[in-house]
Design an enzyme around this catalytic site. Structure first.
Site, mmCIF file in Angstrom:
data_model
loop_
_atom_site.group_PDB
_atom_site.id
_atom_site.type_symbol
_atom_site.label_atom_id
_atom_site.label_comp_id
_atom_site.label_asym_id
_atom_site.label_seq_id
_atom_site.Cartn_x
_atom_site.Cartn_y
_atom_site.Cartn_z
ATOM 1 N N ASP A 361 -37.472 -20.297 22.469
ATOM 2 C CA ASP A 361 -36.532 -20.236 23.645
ATOM 3 C C ASP A 361 -35.740 -18.829 23.511
ATOM 4 O O ASP A 361 -35.651 -18.472 22.607
ATOM 5 C CB ASP A 361 -35.484 -21.423 23.605
ATOM 6 C CG ASP A 361 -34.715 -21.529 24.626
ATOM 7 O OD1 ASP A 361 -35.170 -21.201 26.136
ATOM 8 O OD2 ASP A 361 -33.287 -21.711 24.464
ATOM 9 N N ASP A 560 -32.496 -24.577 20.888
ATOM 10 C CA ASP A 560 -31.171 -24.889 20.638
ATOM 11 C C ASP A 560 -30.604 -25.845 21.524
ATOM 12 O O ASP A 560 -29.408 -26.320 21.136
ATOM 13 C CB ASP A 560 -30.140 -23.719 20.151
ATOM 14 C CG ASP A 560 -29.643 -22.889 21.711
ATOM 15 O OD1 ASP A 560 -30.483 -22.832 22.620
ATOM 16 O OD2 ASP A 560 -28.527 -22.553 21.677
ATOM 17 N N ASP A 564 -34.311 -28.161 25.162
ATOM 18 C CA ASP A 564 -35.606 -27.854 24.203
ATOM 19 C C ASP A 564 -36.037 -29.265 23.507
ATOM 20 O O ASP A 564 -36.996 -28.923 23.054
ATOM 21 C CB ASP A 564 -34.948 -26.818 23.226
ATOM 22 C CG ASP A 564 -34.592 -25.282 23.925
ATOM 23 O OD1 ASP A 564 -35.226 -24.922 25.016
ATOM 24 O OD2 ASP A 564 -33.570 -24.690 23.611
#
Length: 674
Positions: A361, A560, A564
């Site tokens: 990400d 995080d 996600d």
């Protein structure tokens, strides 16, 4: 309660772990005592055997040898009979059954001869049965010591938690047990003291050493508004901390639970070993029976057949096989924990070495996750302060990092936050809400297009900001564009090194983000990832990860945030940044305790090192049995030498596993088998 006492449930993870560690320590001491007693009783018989072999005759009458061997066989060795009988009742076989059968045969044969000829010199094998039991008990002691050594990370973590905390109660400072502190209480932490609870600094500032929790060697500077973790050391400032989490919910307790769970779990390869062992024991018993019959029927030598059978049973004890995987897993997870890498279970540790593709990400993973407002642009008919004030008011219902950034920027400009109603988040797009009677939309280009908002009046400005790597938030009143806000998020200084270390390991890197393509590509170019997939909705992240797995890649997802979590769960291995949300950490198999993406390569490295140790251990355990059993069956190994070899193999496997404790994160892209 009526008697004047209060009750508290004893459920603290750290206390439970301390009790478990004390239990293992007590077991280790008990094993050492058993070994010492067995060795004292066995030594005279071994000395006599050596002297007899050298031609000096015997100095122990058979009944004296029987007296020495009996407590070793039935007191020290009672555990093998109990465990062996349980295995028989369960319809399976184990190491203890082999020890019980082998030593009982040697002891029983010798006991009959000793009673039949108490003053003569019959061929006795008391020393063989006693030495085998003594050496197996020695192996058990080594095993418990290995478990304590491999669990040293847990003990180090448990020592971090102070017993007492200084809290403000009834307007005065009071020293109280940490277990009695509740959420919301104010804790005073003086310079040099350990922080007793998880909380938020409300007054004071200073450097805090979190190295044993996160693996980060440099102290972190904390000021009002920053979070602190129980167990960290306060450096040079006086801190007032508002308690946020205590007991089982505290970070330290959660870390201990994760490490405990990982060390107690079984890796897939261990389940295979268990299945092999279930077949191995009956096969060994059959070989021992055949060896006895072969010697007896072939050469009319029942004594030689008995010695060969006992040797087969003893040397085939799968001690090393049983220790090969668990000791490596315990050492690997403990070493990883010291480096700030928390591995949820053995399956995650084993699977990580096969990772071929890492999907990152962007926000909070490759970037620091603390964006700053870079520009505010107003559309015709609006002004910048109006755009900023409305955006900050609309985002007062959101905890997204961008929302906090906009609110803080508006506060710096002394703009009041207006009342918000009808707030609604639209994942992957933005938010909606009513501010001062105006139905606002705040989000990305996708949201504007779906809402029929024309953004052409700010197209050139938006394109330039995106080309510079900025994230855009358009602000609209109904279908009318009011303006845009651009935010920039600094790239983590470790991000480029993290990607290059993965490339050196032959791992492909991908960035998967909901941000606009231009901003994503600017970050990707700076850090060097192989592929960029931008403007992806949260629900589509998991689908993209699943698609890559279906194509044959072994995928690790690094993230995080709450959005996600589905992708972390969908990946072969999910790696959550410890600076992120609890939801992400729950969904991931591995948690990186500090916000350093280079720990991804380190996690793969420790997995490779651990798996290499498992393979080495299994190879030597199997080779030992494959070579030793035929030698014993043909009479080339007596029971005592077989017992010594069996104990040596167990010690060598444990020693090889404990070498993992010397592993360092700098070895992640080096040799796995160091």
């Amino acid at each position: 309660m009526r008697a004047g006492y209060s009750a508290r449930q004893w459920s603290d993870t750290v206390q439970r772990a301390a009790a478990a560690d004390a239990e293992v320590a007590a077991k280790s001491r008990a094993e050492l005592i058993r070994f010492t007693v067995a060795a004292i009783l066995t030594l005279p018989m071994v000395a006599e055997m050596i002297m007899h072999t050298a031609g000096f005759g015997r100095f122990l009458p058979p009944l004296a040898a029987l007296a020495l061997a009996t407590p070793v066989q039935f007191w020290i060795g009672a555990r093998f009979y109990v465990a062996g009988w349980k295995a028989v009742r369960a319809g399976t076989g184990n190491m203890d059954l082999l020890v019980a059968l082998g030593t009982s045969a040697a002891y029983g044969f010798s006991a009959v001869l000793a009673v039949a000829d108490p003053w003569g010199m019959p061929p006795l094998y008391f020393e063989a049965s006693s030495v085998v039991i003594t050496l197996v008990v020695l192996g058990k002691w080594f095993e418990t010591r290995a478990k304590r050594g491999a669990a040293s990370a847990i003990r180090a973590l448990m020592r971090l938690r102070p017993e007492m905390a200084r809290v403000i109660r009834d307007g005065a400072e009071a020293d109280v047990p940490v277990d009695s502190v509740v959420a919301g209480e104010i804790v005073i932490v003086r310079p040099g003291e350990r922080i007793p609870v998880d909380g938020e600094v409300i007054e004071g500032e200073g450097d805090v050493d979190e190295s044993l929790l996160t693996g980060e060697s440099r102290p972190a500077h904390k000021r009002a508004g920053d979070k602190v973790t129980g167990g960290a050391i306060n450096g040079d400032g006086l801190l007032r901390v508002e308690t946020r989490a205590v007991g089982a919910d505290a970070t330290l307790a959660r870390i201990v639970r994760l490490v405990e769970g990982a060390q107690a779990s079984k890796a897939p390869v261990q389940r295979l070993v268990d299945r092999i062992s279930a077949f191995f024991v009956p096969v060994v018993i059959a070989i021992a029976a055949l060896a006895f019959l072969g010697w007896w029927l072939g050469g009319d030598d029942a004594l030689g057949g008995l010695v060969a059978a006992v040797s087969v049973l003893v040397i085939a004890c799968p001690c090393a096989l049983g220790l090969a995987t668990p000791t490596a897993i315990m050492a690997g997870t403990g070493t990883a924990a010291r480096a700030g890498i928390l591995i949820k279970d053995a399956e995650a540790l084993e699977r990580a070495h096969r990772i071929s593709e890492v999907v990152f990400d962007k926000t909070g993973t490759l970037t620091v996750g603390h964006p700053e407002v870079a520009a505010v642009a107003a559309a015709p008919g609006s002004n910048e302060n109006e755009v900023l004030q409305l955006a900050a008011s609309a985002q007062s219902g959101s905890e997204h990092p961008l929302a906090r950034t906009v609110r803080e920027y508006a506060k710096e400009k002394n703009l009041a936050v207006l009342p918000l109603t009808n707030f609604r988040a639209r994942p992957g797009r933005g938010i909606e809400g009513t501010v001062d009677g105006r139905a606002l939309q705040l989000g990305n280009r996708r949201m504007m297009a779906e809402g029929g908002v024309d953004t052409s009046s700010l197209a050139d400005r938006a394109d330039a900001l995106e080309a510079d790597g900025k994230t855009l938030m358009f602000v609209a009143d109904g279908k009318r564009l009011l303006g845009l806000i651009a935010a920039g998020d600094a790239i983590r200084p470790e991000a480029r090194e993290a990607v290059s270390r993965l490339a050196a390991m032959g791992v492909r890197t991908v960035m998967l983000t909901g941000d606009n393509r231009r901003a994503a590509e600017a970050v990707a170019k700076a850090v060097g990832v192989d592929e960029v997939i931008a403007e992806v909705l949260p629900e589509d992240k998991a689908r993209e990860v699943a698609r890559r797995r279906k194509a044959g890649a072994v995928v690790a997802m690094v993230g995080d945030g709450v959005n996600d979590a589905p992708a972390l769960a969908a990946a072969d291995i999910g790696l959550a940044m410890g600076t992120g949300t609890d939801v992400a950490m729950e969904a991931a198999g591995i948690t990186l305790m500090r916000g350093d993406p280079s720990l991804v390569a380190a996690a793969i490295g420790v997995s490779k090192a651990t798996y290499a140790k498992i393979r080495q251990n299994l190879f030597w355990a199997f080779i030992y049995n494959l070579l030793g059993i035929p030698l014993a069956a043909f009479g080339l190994l007596n029971p005592m030498l077989a017992g010594a070899a069996m104990a040596f193999s167990s010690v060598s496997v444990v020693t090889n596993s404990l070498r993992l404790r010397r592993w360092r994160t700098s070895e992640a892209h080096g040799g796995a088998g160091k």
